[in-house]
Design a protein around this motif. Structure first.
Motif, PDB file in Angstrom:
ATOM      1  N   PRO A 269       0.812  -1.233   0.000  1.00 12.23           N
ATOM      2  CA  PRO A 269       0.000   0.000   0.000  1.00 12.23           C
ATOM      3  C   PRO A 269       0.843   1.280   0.000  1.00 12.23           C
ATOM      4  O   PRO A 269       0.306   2.369   0.204  1.00 12.23           O
ATOM      5  CB  PRO A 269      -0.757  -0.114   1.332  1.00 12.23           C
ATOM      6  CG  PRO A 269       0.247  -0.775   2.232  1.00 12.23           C
ATOM      7  CD  PRO A 269       1.040  -1.733   1.373  1.00 12.23           C
ATOM      8  N   LEU A 270       2.144   1.187  -0.248  1.00 14.63           N
ATOM      9  CA  LEU A 270       3.012   2.361  -0.148  1.00 14.63           C
ATOM     10  C   LEU A 270       2.956   3.252  -1.381  1.00 14.63           C
ATOM     11  O   LEU A 270       3.382   4.400  -1.327  1.00 14.63           O
ATOM     12  CB  LEU A 270       4.461   1.922   0.103  1.00 14.63           C
ATOM     13  CG  LEU A 270       4.722   1.248   1.450  1.00 14.63           C
ATOM     14  CD1 LEU A 270       6.173   0.791   1.536  1.00 14.63           C
ATOM     15  CD2 LEU A 270       4.386   2.195   2.590  1.00 14.63           C
ATOM     16  N   GLY A 271       2.447   2.751  -2.492  1.00 13.52           N
ATOM     17  CA  GLY A 271       2.336   3.574  -3.687  1.00 13.52           C
ATOM     18  C   GLY A 271       3.665   3.735  -4.403  1.00 13.52           C
ATOM     19  O   GLY A 271       4.491   2.827  -4.433  1.00 13.52           O
ATOM     20  N   GLU A 293       2.853  13.253   1.515  1.00 10.65           N
ATOM     21  CA  GLU A 293       3.504  13.644   2.764  1.00 10.65           C
ATOM     22  C   GLU A 293       3.231  12.628   3.862  1.00 10.65           C
ATOM     23  O   GLU A 293       4.095  12.342   4.703  1.00 10.65           O
ATOM     24  CB  GLU A 293       3.027  15.030   3.193  1.00 10.65           C
ATOM     25  CG  GLU A 293       3.757  15.582   4.395  1.00 10.65           C
ATOM     26  CD  GLU A 293       3.400  17.021   4.697  1.00 10.65           C
ATOM     27  OE1 GLU A 293       3.880  17.551   5.716  1.00 10.65           O
ATOM     28  OE2 GLU A 293       2.641  17.616   3.906  1.00 10.65           O
ATOM     29  N   GLU A 294       2.028  12.048   3.870  1.00  7.82           N
ATOM     30  CA  GLU A 294       1.679  11.043   4.884  1.00  7.82           C
ATOM     31  C   GLU A 294       2.599   9.825   4.789  1.00  7.82           C
ATOM     32  O   GLU A 294       3.106   9.336   5.805  1.00  7.82           O
ATOM     33  CB  GLU A 294       0.224  10.631   4.709  1.00  7.82           C
ATOM     34  CG  GLU A 294      -0.247   9.568   5.703  1.00  7.82           C
ATOM     35  CD  GLU A 294      -1.668   9.125   5.449  1.00  7.82           C
ATOM     36  OE1 GLU A 294      -2.210   8.382   6.285  1.00  7.82           O
ATOM     37  OE2 GLU A 294      -2.238   9.506   4.409  1.00  7.82           O
ATOM     38  N   LYS A 295       2.839   9.357   3.569  1.00 10.53           N
ATOM     39  CA  LYS A 295       3.709   8.200   3.382  1.00 10.53           C
ATOM     40  C   LYS A 295       5.160   8.552   3.674  1.00 10.53           C
ATOM     41  O   LYS A 295       5.930   7.722   4.160  1.00 10.53           O
ATOM     42  CB  LYS A 295       3.548   7.660   1.967  1.00 10.53           C
ATOM     43  CG  LYS A 295       2.167   7.063   1.713  1.00 10.53           C
ATOM     44  CD  LYS A 295       1.975   6.669   0.257  1.00 10.53           C
ATOM     45  CE  LYS A 295       0.574   6.150   0.016  1.00 10.53           C
ATOM     46  NZ  LYS A 295       0.328   5.863  -1.412  1.00 10.53           N
ATOM     47  N   ASP A 297       6.108  10.641   5.993  1.00 13.50           N
ATOM     48  CA  ASP A 297       6.226  10.609   7.450  1.00 13.50           C
ATOM     49  C   ASP A 297       6.319   9.170   7.965  1.00 13.50           C
ATOM     50  O   ASP A 297       7.063   8.890   8.910  1.00 13.50           O
ATOM     51  CB  ASP A 297       5.030  11.320   8.095  1.00 13.50           C
ATOM     52  CG  ASP A 297       5.030  12.820   7.806  1.00 13.50           C
ATOM     53  OD1 ASP A 297       6.108  13.358   7.480  1.00 13.50           O
ATOM     54  OD2 ASP A 297       3.956  13.436   7.901  1.00 13.50           O
ATOM     55  N   PHE A 298       5.561   8.265   7.339  1.00 19.39           N
ATOM     56  CA  PHE A 298       5.632   6.865   7.744  1.00 19.39           C
ATOM     57  C   PHE A 298       7.022   6.298   7.469  1.00 19.39           C
ATOM     58  O   PHE A 298       7.610   5.617   8.319  1.00 19.39           O
ATOM     59  CB  PHE A 298       4.579   6.034   7.005  1.00 19.39           C
ATOM     60  CG  PHE A 298       4.740   4.552   7.206  1.00 19.39           C
ATOM     61  CD1 PHE A 298       4.326   3.948   8.376  1.00 19.39           C
ATOM     62  CD2 PHE A 298       5.331   3.767   6.216  1.00 19.39           C
ATOM     63  CE1 PHE A 298       4.488   2.575   8.571  1.00 19.39           C
ATOM     64  CE2 PHE A 298       5.497   2.406   6.398  1.00 19.39           C
ATOM     65  CZ  PHE A 298       5.071   1.804   7.574  1.00 19.39           C
ATOM     66  N   ALA A 299       7.557   6.558   6.279  1.00 20.81           N
ATOM     67  CA  ALA A 299       8.892   6.061   5.947  1.00 20.81           C
ATOM     68  C   ALA A 299       9.933   6.623   6.908  1.00 20.81           C
ATOM     69  O   ALA A 299      10.844   5.911   7.359  1.00 20.81           O
ATOM     70  CB  ALA A 299       9.239   6.427   4.503  1.00 20.81           C
ATOM     71  N   ASN A 300       9.784   7.883   7.251  1.00 20.29           N
ATOM     72  CA  ASN A 300      10.733   8.524   8.182  1.00 20.29           C
ATOM     73  C   ASN A 300      10.675   7.884   9.562  1.00 20.29           C
ATOM     74  O   ASN A 300      11.688   7.816  10.274  1.00 20.29           O
ATOM     75  CB  ASN A 300      10.435  10.014   8.269  1.00 20.29           C
ATOM     76  CG  ASN A 300      11.545  10.788   8.961  1.00 20.29           C
ATOM     77  OD1 ASN A 300      12.692  10.341   9.003  1.00 20.29           O
ATOM     78  ND2 ASN A 300      11.202  11.929   9.524  1.00 20.29           N
ATOM     79  N   SER A 301       9.484   7.375   9.931  1.00 16.86           N
ATOM     80  CA  SER A 301       9.349   6.726  11.239  1.00 16.86           C
ATOM     81  C   SER A 301      10.120   5.407  11.305  1.00 16.86           C
ATOM     82  O   SER A 301      10.379   4.882  12.388  1.00 16.86           O
ATOM     83  CB  SER A 301       7.869   6.478  11.546  1.00 16.86           C
ATOM     84  OG  SER A 301       7.329   5.467  10.703  1.00 16.86           O
ATOM     85  N   GLY A 323       6.716  13.776  -3.270  1.00 12.76           N
ATOM     86  CA  GLY A 323       6.851  14.147  -4.669  1.00 12.76           C
ATOM     87  C   GLY A 323       7.303  13.050  -5.605  1.00 12.76           C
ATOM     88  O   GLY A 323       7.640  13.320  -6.764  1.00 12.76           O
ATOM     89  N   ALA A 324       7.322  11.788  -5.160  1.00  6.60           N
ATOM     90  CA  ALA A 324       7.709  10.689  -6.043  1.00  6.60           C
ATOM     91  C   ALA A 324       6.681  10.535  -7.163  1.00  6.60           C
ATOM     92  O   ALA A 324       5.477  10.663  -6.947  1.00  6.60           O
ATOM     93  CB  ALA A 324       7.828   9.387  -5.265  1.00  6.60           C
ATOM     94  N   GLY A 325       7.173  10.249  -8.365  1.00  5.90           N
ATOM     95  CA  GLY A 325       6.285  10.076  -9.501  1.00  5.90           C
ATOM     96  C   GLY A 325       6.043   8.614  -9.815  1.00  5.90           C
ATOM     97  O   GLY A 325       6.716   7.723  -9.297  1.00  5.90           O
TER      98      GLY A 325
END
Length: 347
Positions: A269-271, A293-295, A297-301, A323-325
């Motif tokens: 579900p990370l896109g 931005e939500e994802k 923040d999750f990755a940064n956690s 901003g990933a495409g």
């Protein structure tokens, strides 16, 4: 030629001429031979998608073309009755951009194909040559193995080697044995035996087209000093590795060479995710880009977990951004010449 059928009308289409202020001189209904610019807005399912044409949201359908949101198209009106029929047209004589849009959204996962080939009561797999049967079975087996083990790099190398991206070069060198066991060789045999538009034939042709696309992308990107490697991993919706190519030197420069490479991934579900690497003599810099931005923040956690996993070199910097495409669109932009349409061929 593969047409696109518009399922809703275009209210008014401007002529190709404009006045000095850039405003269109007149408005009229679409007519055969007219060219239009369009942007893909979203998928509507069942081979349907929405196009933005001059501000109108147009529902269109095509049984062959698969388009990603954000893709820009040049279209020619073929007919207006009974449905508005459009054709994707070319600006330059490039050979492969049509397949780019059609195929890049699909990953090289043969799980579904393998199941179809083994369906009872008369498995189609048994009709293939023994080398193709063995090649398919071994490739499918490799795809089922976990990639996160210490042998993950070797597994990925084996998968890439068995794709058949160098099939023609191997055959040209007269070495037929390794070529016969590749995925592409097996797909070519299946395609030669299948007729019509059955699901198995469609799946085979899609996989073949994807492999051919990557072969052509390798040729094109080589001129940009880049290497591209598809990632045929079942858990990825799409994914490839881009590596900046450099010449190895047998001197002191070798030890100070800066390496740049990036992963372009799409998975649930990370896109969409882009991971950029900068490898220097002193250590490694990594930048993660997520599609929201939500994802991010999750990755940064998960920062500390990631740092613990990197043990082969010093980590000099780790950053997270949004901003990933979409990997398909990103590759299309890599391939398209500056200032040209993303799609550069007739389908």
């Amino acid at each position: 030629m593969t047409p696109i059928n518009a399922l809703s009308p275009i209210k008014a289409v401007g002529t190709a001429t404009s006045d000095g202020s850039g405003r269109q001189q007149s408005q009229q209904q679409a007519r055969p031979g007219q060219t239009l610019s369009a942007t893909v807005l979203e998928s509507a399912g069942s081979n349907r998608f929405y196009l933005d044409i001059l501000g109108d949201k147009i529902l269109a359908q095509s049984d062959k073309v698969r388009l990603s949101p954000g893709t820009k198209l040049d279209l020619e009106v073929l007919s207006t009755k009974p449905l508005l029929e459009l054709r994707i047209i070319s600006r330059t004589p490039e050979l492969f951009f049509g397949k780019t849009l059609t195929l890049l959204g699909k990953n090289i996962d043969i799980g579904g194909l393998f199941q179809s080939l083994n369906k009872s009561p008369s498995p189609f797999l048994d009709q293939l040559s023994l080398t193709s049967q063995q090649g398919l079975k071994e490739f499918h087996s490799l795809q089922q193995q976990p990639i996160d083990s210490k042998d993950g790099g070797t597994l990925l190398q084996q998968l890439l080697g068995r794709l058949g991206l160098s099939l023609e070069a191997i055959l040209g060198g007269g070495n037929k044995t390794p070529a016969a066991f590749t995925l592409k060789a097996a797909l070519l045999e299946i395609a030669s035996l299948m007729k019509g538009g059955e699901e198995l034939a469609d799946t085979t042709n899609r996989l073949l087209g994807t492999l051919e696309l990557y072969q052509l992308a390798q040729l094109r990107l080589a001129s940009e000093n880049l290497l591209i490697f598809p990632l045929p991993l079942p858990f990825l919706d799409n994914g490839y590795l881009l590596v900046e190519k450099y010449d190895l030197q047998k001197d002191e420069e070798t030890t100070t060479q800066t390496l740049r490479f990036s992963l372009h991934l799409s998975l649930q579900p990370l896109g969409d995710i882009e991971v950029m690497f900068l490898q220097m003599k002193e250590g490694l810099y990594i930048r993660f880009a997520c599609d929201s931005e939500e994802k991010k923040d999750f990755a940064n956690s998960q920062r500390e977990t990631l740092i613990e996993m990197i043990s082969s070199t010093d980590l000099l910097g780790l950053s997270f951004t949004d901003g990933a495409g979409n990997p398909a669109n990103e590759l299309i932009q890599q391939l398209a010449p500056a200032g040209k349409s993303i799609l550069d061929t007739k389908i």
